[in-house]
Design an enzyme around this catalytic site. Structure first.
Site, PDB file in Angstrom:
ATOM      1  N   LYS A  42      -9.916   1.714  -2.588  1.00 10.89           N
ATOM      2  CA  LYS A  42     -10.154   1.233  -1.228  1.00 10.89           C
ATOM      3  C   LYS A  42     -11.607   1.510  -0.809  1.00 10.89           C
ATOM      4  CE  LYS A  42      -7.672   1.460   3.221  1.00 10.89           C
ATOM      5  NZ  LYS A  42      -6.523   2.130   3.875  1.00 10.89           N
ATOM      6  N   CYS A  69      -5.672  -2.887   2.618  1.00 11.00           N
ATOM      7  CA  CYS A  69      -5.477  -2.634   4.041  1.00 11.00           C
ATOM      8  C   CYS A  69      -6.750  -2.812   4.873  1.00 11.00           C
ATOM      9  CB  CYS A  69      -4.861  -1.248   4.234  1.00 11.00           C
ATOM     10  SG  CYS A  69      -4.076  -1.021   5.857  1.00 11.00           S
ATOM     11  N   GLU A  81       0.839  -1.192   0.000  1.00 11.80           N
ATOM     12  CA  GLU A  81       0.000   0.000   0.000  1.00 11.80           C
ATOM     13  C   GLU A  81       0.878   1.248   0.000  1.00 11.80           C
ATOM     14  OE1 GLU A  81      -3.798   1.822   2.457  1.00 11.80           O
ATOM     15  OE2 GLU A  81      -2.344   0.597   3.548  1.00 11.80           O
TER      16      GLU A  81
END
Length: 280
Positions: A116, A157, A46
């Site tokens: 995301k 994440c 990331e």
């Protein structure tokens, strides 16, 4: 029908600095090194092209595709003839910012783009407070992509904390879930490996978590500890906090073996509960 072959994956735990051009050059070097070690699928962490922090997202953001990082990733994939998951980078589109991952085929073709979905907004007293939503907007699409090996699901994440997303990806036929993620020194030691193992066990799939290397001088200190977990929930390859490349074999026949031994996919009580794939 589920794939049953084998392939080699590389988890590139890159040490990220403040200079974008240097980060891209370092990423290229490690991607090429991973290919030399036999990797057929290579994954970056990331925010691999920039420091991680709300104070950095806007200044490092670029169009995706069409920006220098996307162009560099395309060229890396084309040169190495490997599938490449470009970790994530800050993206800008129409004045809005996203945390975005891209995937390239061995020919350098962009085959997936994931923004995301779940933004990292937490406040742990005595630990860490972080609010991605101060700058970023969430993505609104669930992302999968096809390779010559199997179908793969992609999250970034904080997405790994949401079991329902992993279940949807699994039900769409993914046999590997990939999560570039920069967990920190508060949540990392307690939750990073646990969550990777949980998603592997929940769905009886392989799960790869790819973190940046730890930089103690950074304003956001990453935990590191990239890892690959098999469908039995076992960590089959991992590293510590320093820059490193993990090379591991994925044997897709293990997915079928585990699902035959413990057939939870056929034992769910869909008359009592369900996970709905609302994006279909």
């Amino acid at each position: 029908m589920a794939a049953t072959g084998k392939f080699r994956i590389a988890l590139v735990q890159l040490l990220v600095g403040a200079e974008k051009a240097a980060n891209l050059a370092r990423a290229q070097k490690l991607v090429e090194r991973a290919k030399e070690k036999g990797a057929e699928l290579i994954v970056l962490p990331e925010c691999f092209n920039s420091p991680y922090g709300t104070q950095y997202f806007a200044s490092y953001a670029e169009p995706v595709p069409g920006g220098p990082s996307s162009d560099a990733l395309r060229d890396m994939a084309r040169k190495t003839k490997a599938y490449l998951v470009g970790g994530s980078i800050p993206e800008v589109e129409d004045g809005k910012y996203y945390n975005t991952s891209t995937v390239y085929s061995p020919d350098g073709i962009l085959i997936a783009k994931h923004r995301k979905i779940h933004l990292f907004d937490i406040n742990v007293p005595g630990g860490i407070k972080f609010t991605e939503s101060d700058v970023l907007k969430p993505g609104n699409e669930i992302t999968t992509f096809e390779t010559n090996f199997c179908k793969i699901g992609l999250g970034i994440c904080y997405d790994v904390r949401f079991a329902e997303l992993g279940q949807v990806l699994s039900r769409r036929g993914c046999q590997l879930l990939v999560y570039p993620g920069a967990f920190n020194m508060t949540t990392g030691p307690m939750h990073w490996e646990l969550l990777l193992r949980a998603r592997a066990l929940d769905n009886q799939v392989y799960v790869a978590g790819v973190a940046p290397a730890r930089d103690e001088s950074s304003s956001y200190v990453a935990w590191g500890h990239s890892a690959l977990v098999n469908p039995w929930g076992k960590v089959v390859a991992s590293t510590e906090e320093a820059e490193d490349i993990i090379i591991a074999e994925i044997d897709l026949s293990e997915v079928g073996k585990v699902r035959t031994a413990i057939p939870i996919g056929n034992q769910r009580r869909n008359d009592l509960y369900s996970v709905h794939d609302s994006s279909k």
